[in-house]
Enzyme design. Structure first.
Site, mmCIF file in Angstrom:
data_model
loop_
_atom_site.group_PDB
_atom_site.id
_atom_site.type_symbol
_atom_site.label_atom_id
_atom_site.label_comp_id
_atom_site.label_asym_id
_atom_site.label_seq_id
_atom_site.Cartn_x
_atom_site.Cartn_y
_atom_site.Cartn_z
ATOM 1 N N ASN A 11 35.135 29.334 -10.308
ATOM 2 C CA ASN A 11 33.963 28.466 -10.179
ATOM 3 C C ASN A 11 32.807 29.159 -10.890
ATOM 4 O OD1 ASN A 11 31.736 27.001 -9.368
ATOM 5 N ND2 ASN A 11 31.902 27.518 -7.188
ATOM 6 N N LYS A 13 29.909 28.068 -11.449
ATOM 7 C CA LYS A 13 28.578 27.661 -10.929
ATOM 8 C C LYS A 13 27.656 27.358 -12.111
ATOM 9 C CE LYS A 13 29.632 30.225 -6.800
ATOM 10 N NZ LYS A 13 29.191 30.981 -5.629
ATOM 11 N N HIS A 95 31.360 22.259 -1.764
ATOM 12 C CA HIS A 95 31.009 23.692 -1.802
ATOM 13 C C HIS A 95 29.783 23.927 -0.909
ATOM 14 C CE1 HIS A 95 29.703 27.592 -3.238
ATOM 15 N NE2 HIS A 95 30.930 27.753 -3.699
ATOM 16 N N GLU A 97 27.256 25.635 -1.322
ATOM 17 C CA GLU A 97 25.970 25.562 -2.030
ATOM 18 C C GLU A 97 25.517 24.117 -2.177
ATOM 19 O OE1 GLU A 97 27.023 28.034 -5.396
ATOM 20 O OE2 GLU A 97 27.173 29.738 -4.033
ATOM 21 N N GLU A 165 35.855 29.082 2.573
ATOM 22 C CA GLU A 165 34.853 29.984 2.002
ATOM 23 C C GLU A 165 33.773 30.262 3.051
ATOM 24 O OE1 GLU A 165 34.793 29.815 -2.546
ATOM 25 O OE2 GLU A 165 33.470 28.240 -1.837
ATOM 26 N N GLY A 171 29.269 35.593 -2.784
ATOM 27 C CA GLY A 171 28.307 36.309 -3.613
ATOM 28 C C GLY A 171 27.680 37.518 -2.949
ATOM 29 N N SER A 210 33.672 36.458 -2.516
ATOM 30 C CA SER A 210 33.738 37.864 -2.944
ATOM 31 C C SER A 210 35.159 38.340 -3.235
ATOM 32 C CB SER A 210 33.054 38.778 -1.923
ATOM 33 O OG SER A 210 31.666 38.459 -1.835
HETATM 34 P P1 PGA Z 1 31.945 34.506 -5.148
HETATM 35 O O1 PGA Z 1 31.796 32.910 -4.976
HETATM 36 O O2 PGA Z 1 33.358 34.776 -5.572
HETATM 37 O O3 PGA Z 1 30.943 34.863 -6.191
HETATM 38 O O4 PGA Z 1 31.646 35.100 -3.810
HETATM 39 C C1 PGA Z 1 32.856 32.150 -4.461
HETATM 40 C C2 PGA Z 1 32.493 30.696 -4.460
HETATM 41 O O5 PGA Z 1 31.348 30.348 -4.164
HETATM 42 O O6 PGA Z 1 33.358 29.833 -4.738
#
Ligand code: PGA
Length: 247
Positions: A11, A13, A95, A97, A165, A171, A210
């Site tokens: 992803n 983003k 997601h 976010e 997640e 992140g 992560s």
């Molecule tokens: P990350 O994000 O691997 O940077 O923690 C995962 C995600 O949001 O899908």
């Protein structure tokens, strides 16, 4: 029932310009023989160019979100049909976010999942608890509630996956322990079987948050983990390939 192939999805983003297509091409070039299905979900601006750059390779291209409506007066949004038209074959929905930043509810995520199916896209439906919810002992209830609310009945018989997640792991460099991941994945599996019967046993449940080359093997070999949704570590081909090789 044979186990589905693990899915490793990147992803990107809101990262990536035309020059970043070189990373996607490097992933395809370095893939070799892998039991995994591999996907990259770039920003919408790159979907068409990436699907052309990766044509003939094993790397699939996906969207990061798709509107529930097929067209209309929705300034700035992108419809699932438009993602498919640009070359996407999968789409991430729900997601955290989007849930947090755009107040997306389970009902809206379910509508977007229906839209993905309508457009012929394979949805990756994301769920996950916040740190406050985990500390309050609510993680399993929150996650299974999101699974029930976000997965429409139309998914029966269709290809899709669920991504667990934990919001606090995205992140941050923090990850749950392997037993914590397995506990949640088992609860998601039980909910999938309650919703879809035996077919629920074949739905890949991805872990996200992560994931990096150093922790990928342990996470990917945990019980009920059927792949990974990878953010930051999917931006560089070497890191993403390191995760794929851990399958
Ligand atoms: P990350 O994000 O691997 O940077 O923690 C995962 C995600 O949001 O899908």
């Amino acid at each position: 029932m044979t186990a589905p192939r693990p899915l490793i999805a990147g992803n990107w983003k809101m990262n990536g310009l035309a020059a970043s297509l070189a990373e996607a091409k490097a992933v395809a070039a370095g893939l070799g023989a892998t039991p995994a299905r591999v996907a990259i979900c770039p920003p919408a601006t790159l979907i068409h160019r990436m699907s052309e750059a990766l044509a003939g390779t094993a790397v699939l291209v996906g969207g990061q979100d798709g509107h529930a409506e097929p067209d209309g007066a929705f300034t700035g949004d992108v419809a699932a049909e438009q993602l498919a038209d640009a070359g996407a074959v999968l789409v991430i929905v729900g997601h955290s976010e989007r849930r947090a930043g755009y107040r997306e509810t389970d009902a809206l995520v379910a509508a977007k999942t229906r839209a993905a199916l309508r457009a012929g896209l394979e949805p990756i439906v994301c769920v996950g608890e916040t740190l406050a919810q985990r500390k309050a002992g609510e993680a399993l209830g929150v996650v299974t509630g999101q699974v029930r609310g976000s997965l429409p009945a139309e998914l029966a018989g269709q290809a899709f996956s669920v991504a667990y997640e934990p919001v606090w792991a995205i992140g941050t460099g923090l990850t749950p322990t392997t037993p914590e991941i397995e506990e949640v994945h088992r609860a998601i599996r039980a909910t999938l079987v309650a919703l879809f019967g035996d077919a629920g046993r074949a739905v890949p449940i991805l872990y996200g948050g992560s994931v990096k080359p150093a922790n990928a093997a342990e996470i990917l070999h945990a019980a009920e983990v059927g792949g990974a949704l990878v953010g930051g570590a999917s931006l560089k081909a070497a890191d993403f390939l390191g995760i794929i090789r851990a399958v």
